[in-house]
Design an enzyme around this catalytic site. Structure first.
Site, PDB file in Angstrom:
ATOM      1  N   GLU A  78      -5.372  -4.945  10.278  1.00  0.00           N
ATOM      2  CA  GLU A  78      -4.318  -3.983  10.585  1.00  0.00           C
ATOM      3  C   GLU A  78      -4.447  -3.335  12.023  1.00  0.00           C
ATOM      4  OE1 GLU A  78      -2.111  -2.585   6.743  1.00  0.00           O
ATOM      5  OE2 GLU A  78      -3.952  -1.397   6.829  1.00  0.00           O
TER       6      GLU A  78
ATOM      7  N   GLY B  72       2.770   2.042  10.578  1.00  0.00           N
ATOM      8  CA  GLY B  72       3.775   3.154  10.592  1.00  0.00           C
ATOM      9  C   GLY B  72       4.439   3.605  12.066  1.00  0.00           C
TER      10      GLY B  72
ATOM     11  N   LYS C 216       0.162   4.355  -0.087  1.00  0.00           N
ATOM     12  CA  LYS C 216      -0.529   5.487   0.579  1.00  0.00           C
ATOM     13  C   LYS C 216      -0.281   6.825  -0.342  1.00  0.00           C
ATOM     14  CE  LYS C 216      -0.161   3.017   4.806  1.00  0.00           C
ATOM     15  NZ  LYS C 216      -0.023   3.140   6.317  1.00  0.00           N
TER      16      LYS C 216
ATOM     17  N   ASN D 158       0.702  -1.107  -0.075  1.00  0.00           N
ATOM     18  CA  ASN D 158       0.112   0.061  -0.177  1.00  0.00           C
ATOM     19  C   ASN D 158       0.999   1.506  -0.138  1.00  0.00           C
ATOM     20  OD1 ASN D 158      -1.789   2.181   0.535  1.00  0.00           O
ATOM     21  ND2 ASN D 158      -2.405   1.516   2.732  1.00  0.00           N
TER      22      ASN D 158
ATOM     23  N   SER E 266       3.542  -2.071  10.460  1.00  0.00           N
ATOM     24  CA  SER E 266       4.973  -2.377  10.556  1.00  0.00           C
ATOM     25  C   SER E 266       5.751  -3.884  10.244  1.00  0.00           C
ATOM     26  CB  SER E 266       5.408  -2.020  11.942  1.00  0.00           C
ATOM     27  OG  SER E 266       5.051  -0.825  12.364  1.00  0.00           O
TER      28      SER E 266
ATOM     29  N   GLU F 199      -6.797   4.468   7.956  1.00  0.00           N
ATOM     30  CA  GLU F 199      -6.681   5.912   7.490  1.00  0.00           C
ATOM     31  C   GLU F 199      -7.942   6.745   7.050  1.00  0.00           C
ATOM     32  OE1 GLU F 199      -2.889   5.270   5.587  1.00  0.00           O
ATOM     33  OE2 GLU F 199      -1.994   4.652   7.475  1.00  0.00           O
TER      34      GLU F 199
ATOM     35  N   HIS G 159      -9.609   1.008   4.891  1.00  0.00           N
ATOM     36  CA  HIS G 159      -8.155   1.392   5.581  1.00  0.00           C
ATOM     37  C   HIS G 159      -8.301   2.039   6.749  1.00  0.00           C
ATOM     38  CE1 HIS G 159      -4.037   2.327   6.503  1.00  0.00           C
ATOM     39  NE2 HIS G 159      -3.559   1.217   5.809  1.00  0.00           N
TER      40      HIS G 159
END
Ligand code: 13P
Length: 252
Positions: free
Chosen positions: A167, A173, A11, A9, A213, A98, A96
């Site tokens: 996730e 991250g 992003k 991904n 991660s 985010e 996702h």
């Protein structure tokens, strides 16, 4: 059959030129071998039409990171599932964390997105996962169950096309990865929820990826778990060698 998958991904990273370089490097890295897993790269919308013809479709699938919850029309700035499919892309990441956190995507919006993606022949990579406070309150199963409602009204036929990704938001991250035991525990829970809704056979055939991660140094032990079928990779997907290192976790 359940597939092992490593999906990147990107992003909001890489200009078009940089993205083309990365896609070519990855294609080159896989040129002389048959990876032991499906490999997918999910890129910004504007990269899709340029990148799909650059990669070997037998080795690398291309996907978007999102699509609109409406079919077409006056929705300035949105990109429909049909537009994504028209580039040659085959996959789309939906749900996702985010998108959920920064763009208010909820269960109902995601239901529409998943249906439109499937109607246009795209395979959704549907993401679920809890935030740190929910994990600390031991609420991860409840949170993930609620998120799965976006896909649990699909027909058996449609559901069986999905890829799921767990996730944990606290691992994205942050450099803080779920332990293999933590990942296995919740992946097994997700599979049991799928079995309860769609039956054991469908659950056994569903690929559930881990994201957060994940890198070459921890991928092997994460993927060794019986219910972890690969990874959805952010930061480590931005360089061909680190992404290839994760793909190689299935070779070892
Ligand atoms: P990182 O691998 O950078 O933690 O990101 C994971 C992710 O969000 C993939 O969708």
């Amino acid at each position: 059959m359940r597939k092992n998958i490593v999906a990147g991904n990107w992003k909001m990273n890489k200009t078009l030129q940089e993205g083309i370089v990365l896609a070519k490097e990855l294609n080159e890295a896989l040129a002389n071998e048959k990876p032991k897993c499906d490999v997918i790269i999910c890129t910004p919308f504007i990269h899709l039409a340029s990148i799909t013809p650059l990669v070997d479709p037998n080795k690398i699938g291309v996907g978007a990171e999102n699509c609109a919850d409406k079919e077409s029309g006056a929705f300035t700035g949105e990109v429909s599932a049909a537009m994504v499919a028209s580039t040659g892309a085959k996959y789309v990441i939906l749900g996702h964390s985010e998108r959920r956190a920064y763009y208010g995507e909820n269960v109902e919006i995601l239901k529409s997105k998943v249906k439109l993606a499937l109607a246009n022949g795209l395979i959704p990579i549907f993401c679920v996962g809890e935030v740190l406070a929910e994990r600390e309150a031991n609420k991860q199963n409840v949170v993930v169950s609620a998120q799965l409602e976006s896909v649990f009204d699909l027909s058996v036929e449609d559901f069986s096309k999905l890829i799921l990704a767990y996730e944990p938001v606290w691992a994205i991250g942050t450099g803080k990865t779920a332990t293999p035991a933590q990942a296995e525990e919740i992946h097994a829970f997700i599979r049991s929820a799928v079995a309860k809704r769609y039956g054991k056979a469908i659950a056994e055939n569903t690929s559930i990826l881990y994201g957060g991660s994940c890198k070459a140094t921890n991928a092997k032990e994460l993927f060794a778990n019986p219910d972890v079928d690969g990874g959805l990779i952010g930061g480590a997907a931005l360089k061909a060698d680190s992404f290839k290192g994760i793909i190689d976790a299935f070779n070892a």
